[in-house]
Write a protein that holds these residues in place. Structure first.
Motif, PDB file in Angstrom:
ATOM      1  N   VAL A  92       0.837  -1.201   0.000  1.00  0.00           N
ATOM      2  CA  VAL A  92       0.000   0.000   0.000  1.00  0.00           C
ATOM      3  C   VAL A  92       0.869   1.247   0.000  1.00  0.00           C
ATOM      4  O   VAL A  92       0.619   2.199  -0.753  1.00  0.00           O
ATOM      5  N   SER A  95       2.395   1.818  -3.407  1.00  0.00           N
ATOM      6  CA  SER A  95       1.456   2.382  -4.389  1.00  0.00           C
ATOM      7  C   SER A  95       1.187   3.842  -4.076  1.00  0.00           C
ATOM      8  O   SER A  95       0.975   4.644  -4.989  1.00  0.00           O
ATOM      9  N   ALA A  96       1.235   4.231  -2.777  1.00  0.00           N
ATOM     10  CA  ALA A  96       1.034   5.637  -2.429  1.00  0.00           C
ATOM     11  C   ALA A  96       2.120   6.514  -3.048  1.00  0.00           C
ATOM     12  O   ALA A  96       1.845   7.643  -3.494  1.00  0.00           O
ATOM     13  N   ILE A 120       1.180   7.115  -6.574  1.00  0.00           N
ATOM     14  CA  ILE A 120       0.063   8.046  -6.671  1.00  0.00           C
ATOM     15  C   ILE A 120       0.569   9.472  -6.463  1.00  0.00           C
ATOM     16  O   ILE A 120       0.141  10.400  -7.159  1.00  0.00           O
ATOM     17  N   THR A 123       1.736  -7.822  -5.568  1.00  0.00           N
ATOM     18  CA  THR A 123       0.351  -7.816  -6.037  1.00  0.00           C
ATOM     19  C   THR A 123      -0.403  -6.604  -5.510  1.00  0.00           C
ATOM     20  O   THR A 123      -1.080  -5.905  -6.270  1.00  0.00           O
ATOM     21  N   VAL A 124      -0.292  -6.337  -4.188  1.00  0.00           N
ATOM     22  CA  VAL A 124      -1.052  -5.227  -3.607  1.00  0.00           C
ATOM     23  C   VAL A 124      -0.659  -3.908  -4.264  1.00  0.00           C
ATOM     24  O   VAL A 124      -1.523  -3.129  -4.690  1.00  0.00           O
ATOM     25  N   VAL A 138      -1.867  -3.843  -8.018  1.00  0.00           N
ATOM     26  CA  VAL A 138      -3.325  -3.755  -8.175  1.00  0.00           C
ATOM     27  C   VAL A 138      -3.814  -2.363  -7.802  1.00  0.00           C
ATOM     28  O   VAL A 138      -4.630  -1.765  -8.510  1.00  0.00           O
ATOM     29  N   LEU A 139      -3.280  -1.810  -6.700  1.00  0.00           N
ATOM     30  CA  LEU A 139      -3.739  -0.478  -6.294  1.00  0.00           C
ATOM     31  C   LEU A 139      -3.344   0.572  -7.329  1.00  0.00           C
ATOM     32  O   LEU A 139      -4.118   1.482  -7.630  1.00  0.00           O
ATOM     33  N   THR A 174      -2.979  -0.010 -10.518  1.00  0.00           N
ATOM     34  CA  THR A 174      -3.876  -0.224 -11.652  1.00  0.00           C
ATOM     35  C   THR A 174      -5.233   0.412 -11.392  1.00  0.00           C
ATOM     36  O   THR A 174      -5.773   1.124 -12.252  1.00  0.00           O
ATOM     37  N   ILE A 175      -5.805   0.178 -10.180  1.00  0.00           N
ATOM     38  CA  ILE A 175      -7.131   0.732  -9.883  1.00  0.00           C
ATOM     39  C   ILE A 175      -7.076   2.258  -9.948  1.00  0.00           C
ATOM     40  O   ILE A 175      -7.960   2.902 -10.506  1.00  0.00           O
ATOM     41  N   PHE A 176      -6.000   2.838  -9.404  1.00  0.00           N
ATOM     42  CA  PHE A 176      -5.901   4.307  -9.426  1.00  0.00           C
ATOM     43  C   PHE A 176      -5.798   4.820 -10.850  1.00  0.00           C
ATOM     44  O   PHE A 176      -6.489   5.762 -11.235  1.00  0.00           O
ATOM     45  N   GLU A 236      -6.870   3.402 -13.561  1.00  0.00           N
ATOM     46  CA  GLU A 236      -8.101   3.188 -14.338  1.00  0.00           C
ATOM     47  C   GLU A 236      -9.209   4.130 -13.905  1.00  0.00           C
ATOM     48  O   GLU A 236     -10.017   4.560 -14.730  1.00  0.00           O
TER      49      GLU A 236
END
Lengths: 183, 136
Positions: free
Chosen positions: B37, B40-41, B44, B118-119, B122-123, B125-127, B129
């Motif tokens: 997490v 991914s932050a 972002i 993975t986490v 995936v995060l 990718t979601i952000f 998309e």
């Protein structure tokens, strides 16, 4: 005292989040709610959970919800139901459901009186496998932090399942939202 | 301008901290989920400071898709290796890596890395998309 204050703020934030019509503000309040929740976990000595709550609940979920809001409208629309609620029969039904909720809540609070104290070593939840995790997890898995030992080793299948759930969520978002180039 | 400079300074440290959290999960609080997490932050933050196009040129769609499945596969394959080594699924101490305790440590370390990959992917990718669609 601190615990009481934290729980008090949790209730305030929860009510504020559902009554808020501005969705961006609601997301922000949810983030504050998660932060307080992380403090509550810290107070209960559950550091791993507090860490996850702060990173996932207060951090990344807020960002993803704001990203999702940028795809829709910022304000919640007034539903046509608010006009119907003035009629007598609906009001009676609302009163009935309020009474049901209060009675059920009172019964739940009453049942907590019989529950063992927090951290009681003789509580049924602490008598089952917890002792073995605390005493044997280093010998059996070689990992000092027994939260990690439980997650990765004793409950390895569950963690694999969680990872697959996250992967599936990503696949779902890609399938629903991604535009193909040829279209 | 200020945001970009600060982001450029902060991002390596955030990513280093994310790797530390993943690697440190065996000893202290943390692990693959939290570390992923945090990683991914940092991406972002990069998107907020430098824009979506610039971020996409660093992490292509194909790469984030590939990494999402890679992490879950790392976890599952470590489980299968345990079977090949004569144990049952995810029974790490059967892996032929020195003592059973060392094997168990390395197995857990491996799956934490898989979870982290993975986490994080995936995060990201979601952000990408949800926040990155310009049309409609």
């Amino acid at each position: 005292m601190i615990d009481f204050m934290l729980l008090f703020f949790l209730v305030i934030f929860a009510i504020a989040a559902i009554s808020m019509k501005d969705l961006l503000s609601a997301v922000m309040i949810f983030s504050a709610y998660s932060l307080i929740m992380a403090l509550v976990w810290m107070r209960m000595n559950a550091v791993d959970v507090a860490f996850t709550e702060a990173a996932v609940g207060a951090g990344i979920t807020t960002v993803l919800l704001i990203a999702a809001l940028s795809r829709t409208k910022r304000r919640e629309e007034n539903s046509p139901q608010s006009e119907i609620t003035n009629s007598k029969s609906i009001q009676r039904r609302l009163l009935l459901s309020l009474i049901t909720v209060i009675v059920t809540g009172a019964m739940l609070v009453y049942s907590t009186i019989d529950m063992p104290d927090f951290g009681d070593p003789d509580a049924p939840a602490n008598l089952h496998v917890a002792a073995r995790y605390i005493e044997k997890s280093y010998e059996e898995t070689g990992v000092v932090n027994f939260v990690t030992a439980v997650l990765a080793s004793y409950r390895g299948y569950d963690t694999l399942g969680e990872v697959v759930v996250i992967f599936t969520a990503g696949v779902g978002v890609v399938l629903l939202l991604r535009r193909r180039k040829e279209q | 301008m200020i945001v970009r400079v600060i982001a450029r300074i902060l991002i390596p440290f955030i990513q280093l901290y994310a790797l530390y959290v993943i690697a440190h999960g065996e000893i202290g609080p943390g692990g693959g989920f939290q570390g992923g997490v945090i990683f991914s932050a940092s991406i972002i933050l990069y998107v907020i400071a430098f824009g979506m196009e610039e971020a996409r040129s660093r992490i292509s769609q194909k790469m984030s898709d590939l990494l999402s499945s890679t992490g879950a596969l790392v976890f599952a394959i470590i489980g299968l290796l345990c079977i090949l080594a004569g144990g049952s699924y995810l029974e790490y101490d059967q892996l032929p890596l020195g003592t059973p305790k060392l094997a168990s440590q390395l197995g857990i370390y491996g799956i934490e890395i898989g979870i982290g990959i993975t986490v994080a992917a995936v995060l990201i990718t979601i952000f990408f998309e949800t926040a990155g669609r310009k049309d409609d």
